[in-house]
Design a protein around this motif. Structure first.
Motif, short mmCIF file in Angstrom:
data_model
loop_
_atom_site.label_atom_id
_atom_site.label_comp_id
_atom_site.label_asym_id
_atom_site.label_seq_id
_atom_site.Cartn_x
_atom_site.Cartn_y
_atom_site.Cartn_z
N VAL A 177 37.39 -44.60 62.12
CA VAL A 177 37.67 -45.38 63.33
C VAL A 177 36.53 -46.38 63.49
O VAL A 177 35.36 -46.03 63.38
N SER A 178 36.89 -47.62 63.73
CA SER A 178 35.91 -48.68 63.95
C SER A 178 36.29 -49.42 65.23
O SER A 178 37.16 -48.97 65.97
N PHE A 179 35.64 -50.55 65.47
CA PHE A 179 35.92 -51.33 66.67
C PHE A 179 36.31 -52.75 66.31
O PHE A 179 35.69 -53.37 65.44
N PHE A 180 37.33 -53.26 66.97
CA PHE A 180 37.80 -54.62 66.76
C PHE A 180 36.79 -55.58 67.39
O PHE A 180 36.51 -55.51 68.58
N HIS A 181 36.24 -56.47 66.59
CA HIS A 181 35.20 -57.42 67.03
C HIS A 181 34.02 -56.71 67.67
O HIS A 181 33.43 -57.20 68.64
N ASN A 182 33.69 -55.53 67.18
CA ASN A 182 32.56 -54.73 67.68
C ASN A 182 32.67 -54.41 69.17
O ASN A 182 31.67 -54.20 69.83
N ASP A 183 33.89 -54.38 69.69
CA ASP A 183 34.12 -54.06 71.09
C ASP A 183 34.51 -52.58 71.19
O ASP A 183 35.58 -52.19 70.73
N PRO A 184 33.67 -51.73 71.80
CA PRO A 184 33.98 -50.30 71.87
C PRO A 184 35.23 -49.98 72.69
O PRO A 184 35.74 -48.88 72.61
N ASP A 185 35.72 -50.93 73.45
CA ASP A 185 36.95 -50.72 74.21
C ASP A 185 38.20 -50.96 73.37
O ASP A 185 39.31 -50.78 73.86
N LYS A 186 38.01 -51.40 72.10
CA LYS A 186 39.15 -51.71 71.24
C LYS A 186 39.00 -51.00 69.89
O LYS A 186 38.64 -51.60 68.89
N PRO A 187 39.27 -49.69 69.87
CA PRO A 187 39.15 -48.97 68.59
C PRO A 187 40.29 -49.33 67.64
O PRO A 187 41.40 -49.62 68.07
N ILE A 188 39.98 -49.34 66.34
CA ILE A 188 40.99 -49.53 65.30
C ILE A 188 40.77 -48.45 64.24
O ILE A 188 39.68 -47.92 64.09
N LEU A 189 41.83 -48.13 63.54
CA LEU A 189 41.78 -47.14 62.47
C LEU A 189 41.80 -47.89 61.15
O LEU A 189 42.66 -48.74 60.92
N ILE A 190 40.83 -47.60 60.27
CA ILE A 190 40.73 -48.27 58.98
C ILE A 190 41.00 -47.26 57.87
O ILE A 190 40.36 -46.21 57.80
N LEU A 191 41.99 -47.58 57.03
CA LEU A 191 42.39 -46.73 55.92
C LEU A 191 42.12 -47.48 54.62
O LEU A 191 42.53 -48.62 54.47
N ARG A 192 41.43 -46.85 53.69
CA ARG A 192 41.16 -47.46 52.38
C ARG A 192 41.87 -46.67 51.30
O ARG A 192 41.86 -45.44 51.31
N SER A 193 42.45 -47.38 50.34
CA SER A 193 43.17 -46.74 49.25
C SER A 193 42.19 -46.10 48.27
O SER A 193 41.06 -46.57 48.12
N PRO A 194 42.61 -45.04 47.59
CA PRO A 194 41.75 -44.46 46.57
C PRO A 194 41.69 -45.37 45.35
O PRO A 194 42.69 -45.97 44.96
N THR A 195 40.53 -45.49 44.75
CA THR A 195 40.39 -46.37 43.58
C THR A 195 40.56 -45.58 42.29
O THR A 195 41.17 -46.07 41.36
N HIS A 196 40.03 -44.40 42.19
CA HIS A 196 40.16 -43.54 41.01
C HIS A 196 39.87 -44.28 39.71
O HIS A 196 40.50 -44.03 38.69
N GLY A 197 38.95 -45.23 39.72
CA GLY A 197 38.59 -45.96 38.52
C GLY A 197 39.66 -46.89 38.01
O GLY A 197 39.59 -47.40 36.91
N THR A 198 40.69 -47.14 38.82
CA THR A 198 41.75 -48.04 38.38
C THR A 198 41.36 -49.48 38.65
O THR A 198 40.27 -49.77 39.14
N LYS A 199 42.27 -50.37 38.37
CA LYS A 199 42.01 -51.79 38.59
C LYS A 199 41.76 -52.06 40.07
O LYS A 199 42.37 -51.46 40.94
N LYS A 200 40.90 -53.01 40.33
CA LYS A 200 40.61 -53.37 41.72
C LYS A 200 41.81 -54.04 42.38
O LYS A 200 41.88 -54.12 43.60
N ARG A 201 42.75 -54.51 41.60
CA ARG A 201 43.93 -55.17 42.16
C ARG A 201 44.77 -54.18 42.97
O ARG A 201 45.53 -54.57 43.84
N ASN A 202 44.65 -52.91 42.67
CA ASN A 202 45.43 -51.89 43.37
C ASN A 202 44.75 -51.41 44.64
O ASN A 202 45.30 -50.59 45.35
N PHE A 203 43.54 -51.85 44.89
CA PHE A 203 42.79 -51.44 46.07
C PHE A 203 43.33 -52.17 47.30
O PHE A 203 43.63 -53.36 47.25
#
Length: 142
Positions: A19-45
């Motif tokens: 969980v992070s903040f939109f424009h560093n505003d603590p009143d606006k939380p956002i959820l950030i999801l990152r894909s697994p890389t598993h050593g694959t091509k960066k194009r799939n990230f």
């Protein structure tokens, strides 16, 4: 958002969920999801950002009438006293309007950029350029 994050952590489809903040505003939380890389091509990230936004069509007229969100209106009752006139809350009003227009703005940007893929690439390049020069953050001046 925290409940969604807890559920997604059980699925194990993403390498990083936070969980992070939109424009560093603590009143606006956002959820950030990152894909697994598993050593694959960066194009799939990929990165997915989930914003909590109000439905303008359903809530705005009843909960947040736009007339009440003008810069010269006060919407925080804690600032009102019997002997004092209403204090204006333009920054608070603007943040509510920003939240209300987030989904519509994203749709309009998508529609504008869809027929021009090179424009989208140029925007990404511009954002990288801004980030390298520390000009990508927004700070409120009160």
């Amino acid at each position: 958002l925290f409940q969604i994050a807890q559920h997604l952590k059980k699925i194990d489809e993403f390498s990083d969920i936070r969980v992070s903040f939109f424009h560093n505003d603590p009143d606006k939380p956002i959820l950030i999801l990152r894909s697994p890389t598993h050593g694959t091509k960066k194009r799939n990230f990929f990165v997915v950002r989930i914003f909590a936004a109000l439905s303008v069509d359903q809530l705005t007229p009843r909960v947040f009438p736009t007339a009440r969100l003008a810069p010269n209106r006060g919407n925080l009752t804690q600032f009102k006293t019997e002997n004092e006139t209403e204090r204006f809350t333009p920054i608070y009003n603007q943040t509510i309007l920003e939240d209300l227009s987030l989904a519509r703005h994203a749709r309009e940007m998508h529609d504008a950029f869809k027929p021009h893929p090179r424009l989208c690439e140029a925007l990404v390049l511009f954002k990288v350029w801004l980030s390298q020069r520390a000009m990508d953050s927004t700070r409120r001046v009160v």
